[in-house]
Write a protein that holds these residues in place. Structure first.
Motif, PDB file in Angstrom:
ATOM      1  N   ALA A  22       0.833  -1.209   0.000  1.00 41.88           N
ATOM      2  CA  ALA A  22       0.000   0.000   0.000  1.00 41.88           C
ATOM      3  C   ALA A  22       0.865   1.255   0.000  1.00 41.88           C
ATOM      4  O   ALA A  22       0.539   2.245  -0.661  1.00 41.88           O
ATOM      5  N   LEU A  23       1.987   1.209   0.722  1.00 41.48           N
ATOM      6  CA  LEU A  23       2.877   2.360   0.774  1.00 41.48           C
ATOM      7  C   LEU A  23       3.475   2.644  -0.595  1.00 41.48           C
ATOM      8  O   LEU A  23       3.524   3.801  -1.042  1.00 41.48           O
ATOM      9  N   VAL A  24       3.906   1.591  -1.282  1.00 42.26           N
ATOM     10  CA  VAL A  24       4.469   1.750  -2.630  1.00 42.26           C
ATOM     11  C   VAL A  24       3.416   2.308  -3.578  1.00 42.26           C
ATOM     12  O   VAL A  24       3.685   3.201  -4.391  1.00 42.26           O
ATOM     13  N   ARG A  25       2.196   1.800  -3.453  1.00 42.29           N
ATOM     14  CA  ARG A  25       1.120   2.265  -4.330  1.00 42.29           C
ATOM     15  C   ARG A  25       0.823   3.734  -4.100  1.00 42.29           C
ATOM     16  O   ARG A  25       0.581   4.488  -5.045  1.00 42.29           O
ATOM     17  N   HIS A  26       0.851   4.183  -2.850  1.00 42.27           N
ATOM     18  CA  HIS A  26       0.572   5.575  -2.564  1.00 42.27           C
ATOM     19  C   HIS A  26       1.726   6.485  -2.963  1.00 42.27           C
ATOM     20  O   HIS A  26       1.505   7.647  -3.313  1.00 42.27           O
ATOM     21  N   LEU A  27       2.949   5.985  -2.901  1.00 43.79           N
ATOM     22  CA  LEU A  27       4.085   6.797  -3.311  1.00 43.79           C
ATOM     23  C   LEU A  27       4.221   6.864  -4.828  1.00 43.79           C
ATOM     24  O   LEU A  27       4.928   7.735  -5.349  1.00 43.79           O
ATOM     25  N   LEU A  28       3.557   5.968  -5.536  1.00 51.93           N
ATOM     26  CA  LEU A  28       3.638   5.969  -6.990  1.00 51.93           C
ATOM     27  C   LEU A  28       2.996   7.223  -7.581  1.00 51.93           C
ATOM     28  O   LEU A  28       3.516   7.798  -8.547  1.00 51.93           O
ATOM     29  N   THR A  29       1.891   7.663  -7.006  1.00 51.14           N
ATOM     30  CA  THR A  29       1.189   8.831  -7.538  1.00 51.14           C
ATOM     31  C   THR A  29       2.055  10.093  -7.517  1.00 51.14           C
ATOM     32  O   THR A  29       2.196  10.756  -8.553  1.00 51.14           O
ATOM     33  N   PRO A  30       2.654  10.474  -6.373  1.00 45.37           N
ATOM     34  CA  PRO A  30       3.502  11.679  -6.413  1.00 45.37           C
ATOM     35  C   PRO A  30       4.706  11.529  -7.329  1.00 45.37           C
ATOM     36  O   PRO A  30       5.158  12.517  -7.923  1.00 45.37           O
ATOM     37  N   ALA A  31       5.206  10.309  -7.471  1.00 45.80           N
ATOM     38  CA  ALA A  31       6.332  10.099  -8.378  1.00 45.80           C
ATOM     39  C   ALA A  31       5.918  10.364  -9.827  1.00 45.80           C
ATOM     40  O   ALA A  31       6.652  11.007 -10.595  1.00 45.80           O
ATOM     41  N   VAL A  32       4.747   9.882 -10.194  1.00 46.51           N
ATOM     42  CA  VAL A  32       4.241  10.110 -11.551  1.00 46.51           C
ATOM     43  C   VAL A  32       3.981  11.597 -11.777  1.00 46.51           C
ATOM     44  O   VAL A  32       4.325  12.155 -12.829  1.00 46.51           O
ATOM     45  N   LEU A  33       3.381  12.257 -10.791  1.00 49.38           N
ATOM     46  CA  LEU A  33       3.085  13.690 -10.929  1.00 49.38           C
ATOM     47  C   LEU A  33       4.368  14.505 -11.048  1.00 49.38           C
ATOM     48  O   LEU A  33       4.434  15.455 -11.840  1.00 49.38           O
ATOM     49  N   ALA A  34       5.384  14.144 -10.274  1.00 44.08           N
ATOM     50  CA  ALA A  34       6.669  14.833 -10.373  1.00 44.08           C
ATOM     51  C   ALA A  34       7.278  14.633 -11.757  1.00 44.08           C
ATOM     52  O   ALA A  34       7.865  15.562 -12.330  1.00 44.08           O
ATOM     53  N   ALA A 240      -4.894  19.125  -9.140  1.00 40.28           N
ATOM     54  CA  ALA A 240      -6.070  18.312  -8.797  1.00 40.28           C
ATOM     55  C   ALA A 240      -5.660  16.922  -8.325  1.00 40.28           C
ATOM     56  O   ALA A 240      -6.144  16.430  -7.290  1.00 40.28           O
ATOM     57  N   PHE A 241      -4.759  16.274  -9.048  1.00 41.51           N
ATOM     58  CA  PHE A 241      -4.331  14.925  -8.675  1.00 41.51           C
ATOM     59  C   PHE A 241      -3.542  14.933  -7.368  1.00 41.51           C
ATOM     60  O   PHE A 241      -3.656  14.000  -6.563  1.00 41.51           O
ATOM     61  N   THR A 242      -2.746  15.979  -7.155  1.00 42.23           N
ATOM     62  CA  THR A 242      -1.963  16.056  -5.920  1.00 42.23           C
ATOM     63  C   THR A 242      -2.865  16.196  -4.705  1.00 42.23           C
ATOM     64  O   THR A 242      -2.690  15.503  -3.686  1.00 42.23           O
ATOM     65  N   LEU A 243      -3.841  17.084  -4.789  1.00 36.96           N
ATOM     66  CA  LEU A 243      -4.761  17.275  -3.666  1.00 36.96           C
ATOM     67  C   LEU A 243      -5.621  16.034  -3.438  1.00 36.96           C
ATOM     68  O   LEU A 243      -5.906  15.676  -2.293  1.00 36.96           O
ATOM     69  N   ASP A 244      -6.011  15.375  -4.524  1.00 35.20           N
ATOM     70  CA  ASP A 244      -6.776  14.138  -4.379  1.00 35.20           C
ATOM     71  C   ASP A 244      -5.926  13.062  -3.708  1.00 35.20           C
ATOM     72  O   ASP A 244      -6.420  12.302  -2.867  1.00 35.20           O
ATOM     73  N   TRP A 245      -4.643  13.007  -4.049  1.00 30.14           N
ATOM     74  CA  TRP A 245      -3.742  12.034  -3.419  1.00 30.14           C
ATOM     75  C   TRP A 245      -3.583  12.319  -1.927  1.00 30.14           C
ATOM     76  O   TRP A 245      -3.644  11.401  -1.097  1.00 30.14           O
ATOM     77  N   LEU A 246      -3.424  13.585  -1.577  1.00 34.20           N
ATOM     78  CA  LEU A 246      -3.296  13.938  -0.163  1.00 34.20           C
ATOM     79  C   LEU A 246      -4.568  13.590   0.605  1.00 34.20           C
ATOM     80  O   LEU A 246      -4.505  13.094   1.735  1.00 34.20           O
ATOM     81  N   ALA A 247      -5.720  13.847  -0.006  1.00 33.89           N
ATOM     82  CA  ALA A 247      -6.977  13.482   0.641  1.00 33.89           C
ATOM     83  C   ALA A 247      -7.102  11.974   0.781  1.00 33.89           C
ATOM     84  O   ALA A 247      -7.645  11.468   1.772  1.00 33.89           O
ATOM     85  N   GLY A 248      -6.592  11.235  -0.197  1.00 32.66           N
ATOM     86  CA  GLY A 248      -6.616   9.778  -0.109  1.00 32.66           C
ATOM     87  C   GLY A 248      -5.737   9.263   1.021  1.00 32.66           C
ATOM     88  O   GLY A 248      -6.099   8.312   1.720  1.00 32.66           O
ATOM     89  N   VAL A 249      -4.586   9.885   1.210  1.00 35.18           N
ATOM     90  CA  VAL A 249      -3.708   9.512   2.321  1.00 35.18           C
ATOM     91  C   VAL A 249      -4.399   9.783   3.653  1.00 35.18           C
ATOM     92  O   VAL A 249      -4.352   8.966   4.582  1.00 35.18           O
TER      93      VAL A 249
END
Length: 259
Positions: A22-34, A240-249
């Motif tokens: 789950a940690l890897v999956r959640h860290l994947l989103t900010p990596a893609v956005l970066a 939008a994706f960054t804020l959605d990711w933070l809300a998901g965390v």
């Protein structure tokens, strides 16, 4: 089971919620956005920008527009939470449930009305500026939080509520220790939707001189400059994706065990 035991059943160490996968999956989103932001920067840097593009696509203007966009989104989202969540809780109480359809209809009207139309009407009646943009954002984004707060509390197992009441908890304690913790996942899902709506609608705030990334997008449209338009659009999506990711965390961290 004691009252304290029943209440502590919903208090879980946040660290235990995160498996390695789950940690890897959640860290994947900010990596893609970066990676997307880096790719955008490299693409723009390799373009032969004319004077108009160079004036718009500078770090100062982009940074100011992004911060203004985040400010509009944050203020509107906070206002929606302060308005819709308490109202949603109130509408689930026995004496006020009959008001729920009327409140949802009013919130539906706000979301169904085009945001640009709301901005134009409010600007004609009042004035232009940030306050008008925030009011339009609230009207457009209040429904998901209100509806999900109501649905989240209503779907809590009534047997749990009755058991807690039978153990001596007051209605307020039942709400705080049982209903709200179990409704949090649904409520936060509504919050995530509201955040995305606010980010999207905030782009039209430029028409009432409220700033934001809409300034860059409109500048690209008016001047028919593709680099400007692409930059504004991509940065809006990244926000939008960054804020959605933070809300998901946040949702993952506060979700009770087993839900």
């Amino acid at each position: 089971m004691s009252v304290d035991t029943l209440g502590s059943a919903f208090a879980v160490n946040a660290g235990e919620r995160w498996s390695r996968r789950a940690l890897v999956r959640h860290l994947l989103t900010p990596a893609v956005l970066a990676s997307v932001v880096l790719a955008l920067y490299l693409w723009v840097s390799n373009q032969e920008l004319d004077s108009i593009e160079a004036r718009v696509l500078n770090a100062g203007m982009i940074g100011d527009a992004t911060l203004q966009h985040l400010k509009l989104t944050a203020i509107a989202t906070a206002a929606v939470v302060l308005i819709a969540m308490p109202l949603g809780v109130l509408l689930t109480r026995p004496g006020t449930q009959w008001l729920t359809p009327f409140a949802l209809v009013a919130a539906n009207v706000g979301q169904a009305t085009p945001a640009l139309g709301v901005l134009v009407i409010m600007a004609m009646v009042f004035s232009i500026g940030q306050n008008i943009a925030i009011a339009a954002l609230i009207a457009s984004a209040v429904l998901p939080v209100l509806r999900n707060t109501i649905v989240g509390i209503q779907q809590v197992d009534r047997n749990l509520v009755e058991a807690a009441s039978g153990m001596g908890l007051t209605p307020l304690q039942v709400l705080r220790k049982i209903e709200l913790p179990l409704a949090i996942p649904v409520m936060l899902a509504g919050l995530r939707t509201t955040i995305i709506i606010c980010v999207g609608v905030a782009t039209v705030a430029t028409f009432v001189n409220a700033g934001g990334l809409g300034d860059i997008i409109i500048a690209g449209i008016k001047t028919t400059r593709t680099p400007i338009l692409v930059t504004g659009a991509v940065l809006t999506a990244v926000v939008a994706f960054t804020l959605d990711w933070l809300a998901g965390v946040l949702e993952k961290s506060v979700r009770p065990r087993g839900l």
